[in-house]
Design an enzyme around this catalytic site. Structure first.
Site, PDB file in Angstrom:
ATOM      1  N   ARG A   1       0.818  -1.204   0.000  1.00  0.00           N
ATOM      2  CA  ARG A   1       0.000   0.000   0.000  1.00  0.00           C
ATOM      3  C   ARG A   1       0.861   1.267   0.000  1.00  0.00           C
ATOM      4  NH1 ARG A   1      -4.903  -0.300   2.140  1.00  0.00           N
ATOM      5  NH2 ARG A   1      -4.251  -2.314   2.984  1.00  0.00           N
ATOM      6  N   THR A   2       1.759   1.373   0.954  1.00  0.00           N
ATOM      7  CA  THR A   2       2.574   2.584   1.087  1.00  0.00           C
ATOM      8  C   THR A   2       3.534   2.720  -0.097  1.00  0.00           C
ATOM      9  OG1 THR A   2       2.433   2.388   3.492  1.00  0.00           O
ATOM     10  CG2 THR A   2       4.130   3.846   2.623  1.00  0.00           C
TER      11      THR A   2
ATOM     12  N   LYS B   1      26.327  -9.158   3.876  1.00  0.00           N
ATOM     13  CA  LYS B   1      27.782  -9.215   3.697  1.00  0.00           C
ATOM     14  C   LYS B   1      28.494  -8.174   4.573  1.00  0.00           C
ATOM     15  CE  LYS B   1      27.563 -10.964  -1.045  1.00  0.00           C
ATOM     16  NZ  LYS B   1      27.428 -10.526  -2.460  1.00  0.00           N
TER      17      LYS B   1
ATOM     18  N   ARG C   1      11.249   2.527   3.611  1.00  0.00           N
ATOM     19  CA  ARG C   1      10.755   1.849   4.811  1.00  0.00           C
ATOM     20  C   ARG C   1      11.806   0.846   5.261  1.00  0.00           C
ATOM     21  NH1 ARG C   1       4.843  -0.568   6.158  1.00  0.00           N
ATOM     22  NH2 ARG C   1       4.524   1.678   6.212  1.00  0.00           N
TER      23      ARG C   1
END
Lengths: 338, 338, 338
Positions: free
Chosen positions: C57-58, C86, C107
């Site tokens: 959604r975002t 890594k 995010r």
């Protein structure tokens, strides 16, 4: 070579004049990559970005390079489709997917797979890495960075270069490719610094010596970086070892930090690394205290990757002479990014 | 039907005139798909590509089709969002996501899900496959290919078609849809060739007979392909069987290769397959030695998929008459792709 | 604040005048989001969409907002790259990836990570959620929706607002942020309705009281929703509990449906929810029988999210005054979506 319509699979394809042509076009891309100008020369063209093995850095670099020329990107990441699991050949995959785009950038975990794919493709394919085999755009961006850094310090060209390659020289795909590229230049002196067990493969050393390079091998870093233009550090490819225990033997073996740099290196020695660098305490091949050192070129390398990939697209799709024609001003905030 | 603003969910929506309209628009898309012209008719429009079940081929085909009309694509692959795991209804998902785009192409593993989603969507939804239920754009590209191949051999239309469907006719979604589409045409003769256990469902056979098709069922390939225009082979859908052992019973049951083709088929019999074809030694339903046979139409099928999907977008968004108006020349290398 | 070139990390950055500026620009975006006009003001710009934690959604909302301004989007979802595995630092990741785009929406599951990333980034970064810490664009779209809904019912501004927050007020990141934003307004009365164990954290309650809000706490919904302008329901964040058993204790504790709404609420009480709402029988915090209630604003919230994100991009990239200059008519079907 003839770039128009060609696949870019291996650095073995290039002669010195080809490299120089690519770098000349990369230079031409600077105003676009630095957001001083926008070009729409590839407006309407589609890049098929086929990363059967994920790689954020390389994938986004190719994709952004294509966007910066005005084109669109359609991506596939991993083996999401079960087509290959259902027994589809690489030939079929290539025939089908090449119908959806104008050019393809591709990574695949299997050696030789990109060449096999390209043979069946109806559009040019650029190798973004096929297993431990080749990753030509990485080798090109490394060499382009070497050239630009030398120029920044008043040097004309790569001829006469003194370079140290440090770390895992056995499994590091990028240093293998870089060594092959360096055979195209004159009076190059190279220090290969690694644990005995992780030495550069003998055939590559042989190839360099045959081409006239001066090659020194050592397992000690401090002395070897004393008289070089470039110190090129690499990550221990831990995932290539049989066990973590074996990998740990080499972890943190060669660490470069500001104190060592100041003590051993000539002023303006340039520090490079193919990234990612391992910044965990135990590894830390390039210490964070180098981040403010103006000769740390590692982020200029990734920036240069965009230029080199734009150049490859422009050459392969034959729009080098049209890039400026379809350009215009940038009117959004671009800050002081570059 | 009225295409503007409509959902494309099922081939049952179409009458013959609708099919003909779609194919007429697909023909109009050829210069753009073949990169002789570029159109920006959908410049600024957004496709929401919602592949809750991954499918590289179909997803990229839809996305490229939309790009070729000048639009942008925002993609979602798999159930990455946990929204559905958190108990979100398909109604809510559709209401939210349809606010982010101008049209949606969607695949979902559950039968009927796309229709349910479409009912709540505020923009047109095109079904890209809902479980074993429907995949209308695949059926349309198959029929479009049949029509073009027949035309190439001097035939006017699909009426009078003789076609053999070979392989797994029980689980193959694409052959079910194709059979339903064929009921819209006259004087069609169809051979259904499968192991007894993998026969075409009785209701579809019945539907074809009611519509006036001549239907022959057989479990032997060689005789049945002797007098057809199209030999349409399919993959055994191994993933649909209870066990790999059961699937293995049927693997490699019908293999078409150049020798069999030469011996049994009429000249210019067209070979089709919904792809992926299983090229592993044990399966190999269409041998690689057919790759140079000019009547192997399998890659023309996937190319035609782009045309058909461009046509659906243009029809649903009502820009058919504007496509050429917003067009311009292509100035990058396009080679001899088509 | 100075928006041009700034990171948007926390709602704590904003003063009331900043909020008003964002909402003013969001209003200006309506013709573009509603497809009455197209703008290409960011034609040539690239958004780096970095969702290290997936969120359809975002992510799609940010991406579509950028497309609606004419820009391109390059996406990364999850930790596909093993660079971080890594041992790559967030500093390196930021330095590299910020070279590929003009602005980044990000995010990340870890609190504070987006701020850390932004500190190393060479382009503006907009926080799309960092763990349970902040999600400023969600708080802004909630407040923008409150303002628009109040305006729709003839009210001037958010001052004087009466609002009930219902459900899991302990773990719900969005209600925390919304409470902080409300401290910028006058004469706000707030009802906090939750099980005792899921109460709003004390420091936030304290912050609101210090700012002059009237705060009432209760564990009973019916009485508390009787005199509010907005009933803001939230989902029990089941994934935050130690066990499903513990989460089940709260499931379905507060259910709002049409019967309860009619009986207890004033006419035109607006219903909001940050979504996803849990529509499973056992949870069902907002019953589907509310879907036809014109005061159910939950889908207007997500639509407003596009406007608010367009505004943030336009402000940060300093193109607010150019959006209309680069606009043109829409010529494809847009139906009656809004």
């Amino acid at each position: 070579m003839q770039f128009t319509g060609s696949h870019i699979i291996s650095i073995g394809q290039f002669e010195r004049a080809d490299i120089e042509r690519i770098f000349e076009v990369a230079d031409q891309m600077v105003p676009y990559a630095h957001r001083r100008r926008v070009t729409k020369v590839l407006d309407g063209a589609i890049l098929g970005s086929m990363f059967f093995e994920p790689s954020t850095r390389t994938r986004v670099s190719f994709g952004s390079a294509f966007n910066l020329l005005g084109g669109e990107v359609r991506e596939t990441i991993g083996f999401e489709s079960s087509a290959i699991a259902k027994g589809e050949s690489l030939y079929d995959t290539a025939r089908v997917l090449s119908g959806y785009s104008d050019v393809i950038s591709m990574r695949h975990p299997q050696e030789g797979s990109v060449a096999e794919f390209a043979a069946a493709s109806r559009v040019p394919v650029i190798n973004g890495g096929d297993g431990s085999n080749e990753h030509p755009s990485q080798a090109l961006l490394d060499l382009y960075t070497i050239k630009k850094e030398l120029q920044h310090h008043g040097r004309d060209d790569v001829d006469g270069l003194r370079i140290a390659l440090i770390g895992d020289l056995k499994y590091g795909r990028t240093v293998h490719s870089l060594c092959k590229l360096l055979t195209l230049f004159k009076d190059v002196t190279i220090w290969l610094i690694s644990p005995k067990e992780l030495r550069m493969p003998g055939d590559i050393v042989e190839q360099m010596r045959t081409a006239g390079l001066t090659v020194n091998e050592s397992d000690s870093m401090e002395d070897s970086i004393a008289h070089v233009d470039i110190a090129y550090s690499t990550r221990i490819q831990e995932e290539r070892f049989a066990s973590q225990e074996e990998a740990n033997l080499y972890r943190g073996r060669y660490r470069l930090n500001q104190a060592i740099y100041t003590r051993f290196c000539e002023p303006n020695t340039v520090i490079m690394h193919p990234l990612p660098r391992d910044s965990r305490a135990g590894a830390n091949e390039l210490d964070n205290d180098l981040n403010d050192n103006p000769n740390l070129a590692i982020f200029r390398q990734t920036d240069n990757g965009v230029l080199v990939r734009m150049a490859l697209f422009a050459l392969v799709l034959d729009v080098v002479d049209l890039v400026d024609k379809y350009s215009s001003d940038v009117h959004w905030y671009t800050g002081s990014r570059f």
